[in-house]
Design a protein around this motif. Structure first.
Motif, PDB file in Angstrom:
ATOM      1  N   UNK A  75     -28.538 -12.999   7.979  1.00 20.42           N
ATOM      2  CA  UNK A  75     -29.592 -14.004   8.178  1.00 20.42           C
ATOM      3  C   UNK A  75     -29.253 -15.318   7.489  1.00 20.42           C
ATOM      4  N   UNK A  76     -28.591 -15.243   6.335  1.00 21.17           N
ATOM      5  CA  UNK A  76     -28.233 -16.452   5.593  1.00 21.17           C
ATOM      6  C   UNK A  76     -26.906 -17.041   6.068  1.00 21.17           C
ATOM      7  N   UNK A  77     -26.134 -16.275   6.831  1.00 19.57           N
ATOM      8  CA  UNK A  77     -24.796 -16.711   7.211  1.00 19.57           C
ATOM      9  C   UNK A  77     -23.845 -16.662   6.029  1.00 19.57           C
ATOM     10  N   UNK A  78     -24.116 -15.759   5.073  1.00 22.27           N
ATOM     11  CA  UNK A  78     -23.334 -15.656   3.845  1.00 22.27           C
ATOM     12  C   UNK A  78     -22.164 -14.697   4.021  1.00 22.27           C
ATOM     13  N   UNK A  79     -21.031 -15.059   3.469  1.00 18.61           N
ATOM     14  CA  UNK A  79     -19.856 -14.195   3.502  1.00 18.61           C
ATOM     15  C   UNK A  79     -19.839 -13.189   2.360  1.00 18.61           C
ATOM     16  N   UNK A  80     -20.610 -13.459   1.317  1.00 18.37           N
ATOM     17  CA  UNK A  80     -20.652 -12.574   0.157  1.00 18.37           C
ATOM     18  C   UNK A  80     -22.094 -12.394  -0.298  1.00 18.37           C
ATOM     19  N   UNK A  81     -22.358 -11.231  -0.854  1.00  9.68           N
ATOM     20  CA  UNK A  81     -23.686 -10.952  -1.380  1.00  9.68           C
ATOM     21  C   UNK A  81     -23.618  -9.788  -2.340  1.00  9.68           C
ATOM     22  N   UNK A  82     -24.576  -9.737  -3.246  1.00  6.95           N
ATOM     23  CA  UNK A  82     -24.621  -8.643  -4.213  1.00  6.95           C
ATOM     24  C   UNK A  82     -26.060  -8.300  -4.538  1.00  6.95           C
ATOM     25  N   UNK A  83     -26.254  -7.041  -4.853  1.00  6.29           N
ATOM     26  CA  UNK A  83     -27.519  -6.615  -5.428  1.00  6.29           C
ATOM     27  C   UNK A  83     -27.415  -6.856  -6.926  1.00  6.29           C
ATOM     28  N   UNK A  98     -26.818  -5.233 -13.499  1.00  5.80           N
ATOM     29  CA  UNK A  98     -25.648  -4.785 -12.756  1.00  5.80           C
ATOM     30  C   UNK A  98     -25.540  -5.547 -11.440  1.00  5.80           C
ATOM     31  N   UNK A  99     -24.323  -5.936 -11.074  1.00  8.46           N
ATOM     32  CA  UNK A  99     -24.072  -6.531  -9.763  1.00  8.46           C
ATOM     33  C   UNK A  99     -23.376  -5.460  -8.927  1.00  8.46           C
ATOM     34  N   UNK A 100     -23.954  -5.143  -7.773  1.00  5.74           N
ATOM     35  CA  UNK A 100     -23.439  -4.075  -6.917  1.00  5.74           C
ATOM     36  C   UNK A 100     -23.129  -4.657  -5.547  1.00  5.74           C
ATOM     37  N   UNK A 101     -21.921  -4.384  -5.065  1.00  3.54           N
ATOM     38  CA  UNK A 101     -21.507  -4.838  -3.734  1.00  3.54           C
ATOM     39  C   UNK A 101     -20.449  -3.889  -3.208  1.00  3.54           C
ATOM     40  N   UNK A 102     -20.201  -3.903  -1.900  1.00  4.58           N
ATOM     41  CA  UNK A 102     -19.123  -3.077  -1.366  1.00  4.58           C
ATOM     42  C   UNK A 102     -17.789  -3.455  -2.012  1.00  4.58           C
ATOM     43  N   UNK A 103     -16.946  -2.457  -2.269  1.00  6.43           N
ATOM     44  CA  UNK A 103     -15.688  -2.696  -2.973  1.00  6.43           C
ATOM     45  C   UNK A 103     -14.791  -3.682  -2.212  1.00  6.43           C
ATOM     46  N   UNK A 104     -14.829  -3.655  -0.883  1.00  2.00           N
ATOM     47  CA  UNK A 104     -13.996  -4.603  -0.114  1.00  2.00           C
ATOM     48  C   UNK A 104     -14.393  -6.049  -0.412  1.00  2.00           C
ATOM     49  N   UNK A 106     -15.833  -7.102  -3.224  1.00  2.00           N
ATOM     50  CA  UNK A 106     -15.411  -7.377  -4.595  1.00  2.00           C
ATOM     51  C   UNK A 106     -13.918  -7.681  -4.645  1.00  2.00           C
ATOM     52  N   UNK A 107     -13.111  -6.914  -3.904  1.00  2.00           N
ATOM     53  CA  UNK A 107     -11.674  -7.156  -3.883  1.00  2.00           C
ATOM     54  C   UNK A 107     -11.355  -8.523  -3.278  1.00  2.00           C
ATOM     55  N   UNK A 108     -12.084  -8.906  -2.230  1.00  2.00           N
ATOM     56  CA  UNK A 108     -11.902 -10.231  -1.640  1.00  2.00           C
ATOM     57  C   UNK A 108     -12.197 -11.324  -2.670  1.00  2.00           C
ATOM     58  N   UNK A 109     -13.280 -11.170  -3.408  1.00  2.00           N
ATOM     59  CA  UNK A 109     -13.625 -12.156  -4.435  1.00  2.00           C
ATOM     60  C   UNK A 109     -12.560 -12.217  -5.523  1.00  2.00           C
ATOM     61  N   UNK A 110     -12.077 -11.052  -5.940  1.00  2.98           N
ATOM     62  CA  UNK A 110     -11.038 -11.024  -6.982  1.00  2.98           C
ATOM     63  C   UNK A 110      -9.751 -11.684  -6.481  1.00  2.98           C
ATOM     64  N   UNK A 111      -9.395 -11.453  -5.217  1.00  7.13           N
ATOM     65  CA  UNK A 111      -8.205 -12.091  -4.652  1.00  7.13           C
ATOM     66  C   UNK A 111      -8.387 -13.600  -4.594  1.00  7.13           C
ATOM     67  N   UNK A 112      -9.566 -14.052  -4.167  1.00  3.74           N
ATOM     68  CA  UNK A 112      -9.839 -15.491  -4.095  1.00  3.74           C
ATOM     69  C   UNK A 112      -9.801 -16.137  -5.478  1.00  3.74           C
ATOM     70  N   UNK A 113     -10.126 -15.348  -6.509  1.00  4.44           N
ATOM     71  CA  UNK A 113     -10.104 -15.864  -7.882  1.00  4.44           C
ATOM     72  C   UNK A 113      -8.698 -15.832  -8.478  1.00  4.44           C
ATOM     73  N   UNK A 114      -7.722 -15.326  -7.718  1.00  2.00           N
ATOM     74  CA  UNK A 114      -6.339 -15.360  -8.156  1.00  2.00           C
ATOM     75  C   UNK A 114      -5.892 -14.150  -8.948  1.00  2.00           C
ATOM     76  N   UNK A 115      -6.563 -13.033  -8.824  1.00  7.99           N
ATOM     77  CA  UNK A 115      -6.201 -11.842  -9.600  1.00  7.99           C
ATOM     78  C   UNK A 115      -5.231 -10.918  -8.885  1.00  7.99           C
ATOM     79  N   UNK A 116      -4.715 -11.332  -7.731  1.00 11.01           N
ATOM     80  CA  UNK A 116      -3.721 -10.522  -7.030  1.00 11.01           C
ATOM     81  C   UNK A 116      -2.341 -10.825  -7.587  1.00 11.01           C
TER      82      UNK A 116
END
Length: 123
Positions: A75-83, A98-104, A106-116
């Motif tokens: 509905x928001x057109x958001x690519x990321x979201x968390x509980x 606690x921030x809860x989201x699907x692991x995929x 979270x991994x996308x966010x970590x990759x975008x942050x340069x942790x790969x």
């Protein structure tokens, strides 16, 4: 008659919004309740590319909440979201958020942050 659960939820949303602002998300805003299209509780930026759905309840309902989060992101057109779930303090310990989201996601966010680490060859 005031609704105690609504008041508790509003307080938690404001608390999490303040944490967002302190973390540098200066344009984060609460969404308007009662809209036809639920876009979550907090938009992290003006473009609404990431949303948060807050929960302060005694008994988690992960399956329902994650399904709702997916619909809210759409509905928001958001690519990321968390509980953002409040685990209430026990035994004198403070509450834990606690921030809860699907692991995929979270991994996308970590990759975008340069942790790969880019592989240079065979493992």
């Amino acid at each position: 008659m005031p609704n105690a659960n609504k008041n508790k939820g509003d307080r938690f949303e404001r608390e999490i919004l303040a944490k967002c602002h302190q973390a540098g998300f200066i344009t984060a805003t609460r969404t308007r309740p009662g809209r036809n299209e639920d876009q979550g509780d907090i938009l992290l930026n003006r473009a609404a590319t990431a949303i948060l759905q807050t929960k302060d309840v005694a008994s988690p309902d992960w399956r329902t909440w994650l399904t709702e989060l997916e619909a809210q992101m759409d509905a928001a057109g958001a690519g990321h979201g968390a509980l953002v779930v409040k685990r209430r303090g026990v035994g004198g310990r403070p509450a834990l958020h606690l921030a809860v989201m699907p692991v995929e996601m979270m991994l996308d966010l970590m990759a975008r942050a340069g942790h790969q680490e880019i592989s240079g060859g065979a493992a």
